[in-house]
Write an enzyme that holds these catalytic residues in place. Structure first.
Site, PDB file in Angstrom:
ATOM      1  N   CYS A 142       0.809  -1.460   0.013  1.00  0.00           N
ATOM      2  CA  CYS A 142       0.101   0.014   0.186  1.00  0.00           C
ATOM      3  C   CYS A 142       0.763   1.282   0.123  1.00  0.00           C
ATOM      4  O   CYS A 142       1.419   1.725  -1.103  1.00  0.00           O
ATOM      5  CB  CYS A 142      -1.117  -0.031   1.257  1.00  0.00           C
ATOM      6  SG  CYS A 142      -2.491   1.013   0.724  1.00  0.00           S
ATOM      7  N   HIS A 235      -4.225  -4.422   0.316  1.00  0.00           N
ATOM      8  CA  HIS A 235      -4.092  -5.027   1.564  1.00  0.00           C
ATOM      9  C   HIS A 235      -4.840  -6.612   1.762  1.00  0.00           C
ATOM     10  O   HIS A 235      -5.487  -6.859   2.122  1.00  0.00           O
ATOM     11  CB  HIS A 235      -4.719  -4.111   2.676  1.00  0.00           C
ATOM     12  CG  HIS A 235      -3.959  -2.980   3.060  1.00  0.00           C
ATOM     13  ND1 HIS A 235      -3.058  -2.948   3.876  1.00  0.00           N
ATOM     14  CD2 HIS A 235      -4.297  -1.876   2.777  1.00  0.00           C
ATOM     15  CE1 HIS A 235      -2.488  -1.592   4.132  1.00  0.00           C
ATOM     16  NE2 HIS A 235      -3.342  -0.825   3.317  1.00  0.00           N
ATOM     17  N   GLU A 237      -3.118  -8.734   3.275  1.00  0.00           N
ATOM     18  CA  GLU A 237      -2.934  -9.279   4.519  1.00  0.00           C
ATOM     19  C   GLU A 237      -4.046  -8.868   5.580  1.00  0.00           C
ATOM     20  O   GLU A 237      -4.066  -9.494   6.538  1.00  0.00           O
ATOM     21  CB  GLU A 237      -1.572  -8.649   5.179  1.00  0.00           C
ATOM     22  CG  GLU A 237      -1.615  -7.333   5.550  1.00  0.00           C
ATOM     23  CD  GLU A 237      -1.841  -6.101   4.456  1.00  0.00           C
ATOM     24  OE1 GLU A 237      -1.769  -5.019   4.978  1.00  0.00           O
ATOM     25  OE2 GLU A 237      -1.959  -6.426   3.398  1.00  0.00           O
TER      26      GLU A 237
END
Length: 301
Positions: A142, A235, A237
């Site tokens: 990001c 993102h 994750e």
């Protein structure tokens, strides 16, 4: 295989509850295995949350990883206890004479600031410069990806009229790149940001290749120098409830924030989130570790 982390790291308990194999450094030292040495430069304010998110993905591979957590010495973290940083984190000065198989540079909620106005920009530039010769492959996430594209390749970021917020469909552009092995042609990933990079700028740089893009969310995945640099503009994750908590936080602050797109069941924030990115997130991190770290790094660093 396990990730090697400090036995007292709070994220270890979270991972164990999810049946993710962790190993203490004391136990690992008794084994005759060359674990991959991975550093996480954690720029996020809620460091423990980010630790758990990343370690969850890194721990779901067959590779044994020796984890090192880094924070910025030139920035005062206000959302984490100082004793947590003292106990579990190092600074760049602590590790600058070491080499690493892999480095992850996280995002940070500062994307509306010019890069040069970020209080730790000079220190971050030193780390990114260090990574050119001391890290086999660096994964940028990001804002970390925007910073890396700007520093290494001169790619600017642009403000968005409104926050890119939700879970978006992406298209694979390069079928035979190792990072995308096993990917479906269309996949989902979360985004939460106020700025973007433009595909046209990336396509002008010979060393960069655009791998995945979203019609609505824009550039998602870029590779540089055959895997030396990986840039993830979203993102993958994120935990299932991360966007939900961000949305509720902004509502409580009185901000004019839209419901995250394609996230809640029936797009109703009273319903539970629909997780459609978990398998892609695991595959992305697994492919990075396997093809760009494990298969490329020397046995002796």
């Amino acid at each position: 295989m396990p990730i090697i982390i400090d036995k007292d790291l709070p994220a270890r308990k979270v991972l164990q509850e999810e049946n993710i194999f962790t190993m203490t450094k004391e136990r690992a030292e008794k084994q005759d295995i060359r674990a991959l040495k991975i550093a996480i430069l954690n720029l996020m304010p809620k460091k423990q949350e980010t630790e758990a998110q990343l370690l969850r993905l890194l721990g779901n591979t067959p590779l044994q990883l020796d984890m090192h957590l880094l924070h910025m010495e030139s920035h005062i973290s206000r959302n984490v206890a100082q004793d947590h940083l003292t106990s579990f984190y190092k600074t760049f000065r602590d590790i600058e004479k070491e080499r690493f198989d892999g480095l992850i540079i996280t995002g940070a909620p500062i994307e509306t600031l010019p890069f040069e106005d970020v209080d730790y920009w000079e220190e971050l530039k030193k780390i990114m410069d260090y990574s050119k010769t001391n890290v086999t492959s660096t994964l940028h996430i990001c804002w970390g990806a925007q910073a890396g594209l700007y520093y290494h390749y001169g790619i600017p970021k642009y403000p968005l009229a409104e926050k890119m917020f939700g879970v978006f469909e992406h298209e694979v552009l390069e079928q035979h790149v190792k990072l995308l092995q096993g990917f479906d042609e269309l996949f989902f990933a979360p985004h939460s940001r106020h700025t973007e990079v433009h595909a046209a700028d990336i396509e002008k740089v010979e060393d960069l290749k655009l791998l995945a893009i979203s019609e609505e969310a824009g550039v998602y995945l870029v590779i540089g120098q055959n895997g030396k640099h990986i840039f993830v503009l979203g993102h993958s994750e994120y935990s299932c409830d991360t966007l939900k908590r961000e949305y509720e936080r902004d509502i409580q602050r009185g901000l004019n924030i839209a419901v995250p797109k394609n996230y809640f069941k029936y797009n109703n924030p009273d319903e539970k989130p629909l997780v459609r990115w978990r398998s892609h997130g695991n595959l992305l991190f697994s492919n990075w570790l396997n093809y760009y770290v494990y298969q490329e790094t020397p046995y002796i660093l």
